[in-house]
Design a protein around this motif. Structure first.
Motif, mmCIF file in Angstrom:
data_model
loop_
_atom_site.group_PDB
_atom_site.id
_atom_site.type_symbol
_atom_site.label_atom_id
_atom_site.label_comp_id
_atom_site.label_asym_id
_atom_site.label_seq_id
_atom_site.Cartn_x
_atom_site.Cartn_y
_atom_site.Cartn_z
ATOM 1 N N VAL A 18 40.264 48.147 37.260
ATOM 2 C CA VAL A 18 39.504 46.897 37.209
ATOM 3 C C VAL A 18 40.321 45.807 37.897
ATOM 4 C CG1 VAL A 18 38.450 45.184 35.686
ATOM 5 C CG2 VAL A 18 38.480 47.606 35.026
ATOM 6 N N THR A 19 39.679 45.064 38.781
ATOM 7 C CA THR A 19 40.314 43.925 39.436
ATOM 8 C C THR A 19 39.558 42.667 39.053
ATOM 9 O OG1 THR A 19 41.079 45.273 41.289
ATOM 10 C CG2 THR A 19 40.954 42.893 41.652
ATOM 11 N N LEU A 20 40.282 41.718 38.461
ATOM 12 C CA LEU A 20 39.717 40.436 38.061
ATOM 13 C C LEU A 20 40.186 39.378 39.047
ATOM 14 C CD1 LEU A 20 40.546 40.731 34.266
ATOM 15 C CD2 LEU A 20 38.379 41.267 35.385
ATOM 16 N N ARG A 21 39.266 38.580 39.525
ATOM 17 C CA ARG A 21 39.607 37.498 40.455
ATOM 18 C C ARG A 21 39.652 36.178 39.677
ATOM 19 N NH1 ARG A 21 39.505 39.325 45.521
ATOM 20 N NH2 ARG A 21 38.251 41.169 45.953
ATOM 21 N N TYR A 22 40.542 35.289 40.092
ATOM 22 C CA TYR A 22 40.660 33.972 39.487
ATOM 23 C C TYR A 22 40.917 32.956 40.596
ATOM 24 C CZ TYR A 22 45.565 35.218 40.067
ATOM 25 O OH TYR A 22 46.765 35.620 40.595
ATOM 26 N N SER A 35 52.963 34.287 38.080
ATOM 27 C CA SER A 35 53.545 35.605 37.815
ATOM 28 C C SER A 35 53.535 35.960 36.328
ATOM 29 C CB SER A 35 54.970 35.685 38.358
ATOM 30 O OG SER A 35 55.815 34.805 37.653
ATOM 31 N N ASN A 36 53.220 35.003 35.471
ATOM 32 C CA ASN A 36 53.151 35.257 34.028
ATOM 33 C C ASN A 36 51.764 35.708 33.559
ATOM 34 O OD1 ASN A 36 55.843 34.542 33.604
ATOM 35 N ND2 ASN A 36 55.323 32.389 33.451
ATOM 36 N N LEU A 37 50.794 35.773 34.463
ATOM 37 C CA LEU A 37 49.449 36.220 34.079
ATOM 38 C C LEU A 37 49.482 37.675 33.629
ATOM 39 C CD1 LEU A 37 47.218 34.750 36.915
ATOM 40 C CD2 LEU A 37 47.280 34.017 34.533
ATOM 41 N N ARG A 38 48.718 37.989 32.595
ATOM 42 C CA ARG A 38 48.603 39.353 32.092
ATOM 43 C C ARG A 38 47.174 39.599 31.626
ATOM 44 N NH1 ARG A 38 52.635 39.203 34.278
ATOM 45 N NH2 ARG A 38 54.719 39.785 33.636
ATOM 46 N N ASP A 57 48.287 40.071 42.460
ATOM 47 C CA ASP A 57 48.352 39.788 43.897
ATOM 48 C C ASP A 57 48.082 38.297 44.050
ATOM 49 O OD1 ASP A 57 48.010 39.397 46.610
ATOM 50 O OD2 ASP A 57 46.851 41.223 46.903
ATOM 51 N N PRO A 58 49.145 37.469 44.008
ATOM 52 C CA PRO A 58 48.950 36.023 44.071
ATOM 53 C C PRO A 58 48.272 35.545 45.346
ATOM 54 C CG PRO A 58 51.168 36.545 43.325
ATOM 55 C CD PRO A 58 50.546 37.830 43.806
ATOM 56 N N SER A 59 48.468 36.223 46.463
ATOM 57 C CA SER A 59 47.838 35.783 47.704
ATOM 58 C C SER A 59 46.325 36.010 47.678
ATOM 59 C CB SER A 59 48.460 36.467 48.915
ATOM 60 O OG SER A 59 48.246 37.858 48.860
ATOM 61 N N ALA A 60 45.873 37.015 46.934
ATOM 62 C CA ALA A 60 44.437 37.293 46.806
ATOM 63 C C ALA A 60 43.861 36.732 45.502
ATOM 64 C CB ALA A 60 44.189 38.794 46.870
ATOM 65 N N ASN A 61 44.736 36.185 44.653
ATOM 66 C CA ASN A 61 44.331 35.680 43.330
ATOM 67 C C ASN A 61 43.608 36.757 42.526
ATOM 68 O OD1 ASN A 61 45.447 33.284 44.094
ATOM 69 N ND2 ASN A 61 43.636 32.049 43.728
ATOM 70 N N THR A 62 44.267 37.916 42.377
ATOM 71 C CA THR A 62 43.682 39.003 41.599
ATOM 72 C C THR A 62 44.689 39.557 40.597
ATOM 73 O OG1 THR A 62 44.317 40.688 43.219
ATOM 74 C CG2 THR A 62 42.100 39.734 43.438
ATOM 75 N N ALA A 63 44.149 40.083 39.510
ATOM 76 C CA ALA A 63 44.912 40.805 38.498
ATOM 77 C C ALA A 63 44.218 42.152 38.329
ATOM 78 C CB ALA A 63 44.936 40.047 37.177
ATOM 79 N N THR A 64 44.963 43.241 38.520
ATOM 80 C CA THR A 64 44.372 44.587 38.497
ATOM 81 C C THR A 64 45.042 45.417 37.412
ATOM 82 O OG1 THR A 64 43.907 44.473 40.866
ATOM 83 C CG2 THR A 64 43.932 46.673 39.875
#
Length: 70
Positions: A18-22, A35-38, A57-64
């Protein structure tokens, strides 16, 4: 910002990535830095919550993350 996504499935024996975008605006008020996002998981909003290993992936603003259940 506090965001909650509710994802449900009645499937069993599966693996999902799952990839979540923000947006930068959504995380602008966070203490610390991006970098502290979880990602956390719970069977109900009242918990208990457990942390999923999360790839940012901070450049894409995603958390997978990968999971075997929702």
């Amino acid at each position: 910002a506090e965001a909650v996504w509710q994802i449900e499935s009645d499937r069993t024996n599966f693996t999902a990535t799952v990839t979540l975008r923000y947006t930068d605006l959504e995380i602008a008020g966070l203490s610390g830095n991006e970098s502290n996002l979880r990602v956390y998981r719970a069977s109900s909003l009242s918990g208990p919550w457990s942390e999923h290993p999360t790839v940012l992936d901070p450049s894409a603003n995603t958390a997978t993350f990968t999971t075997t259940g929702f």
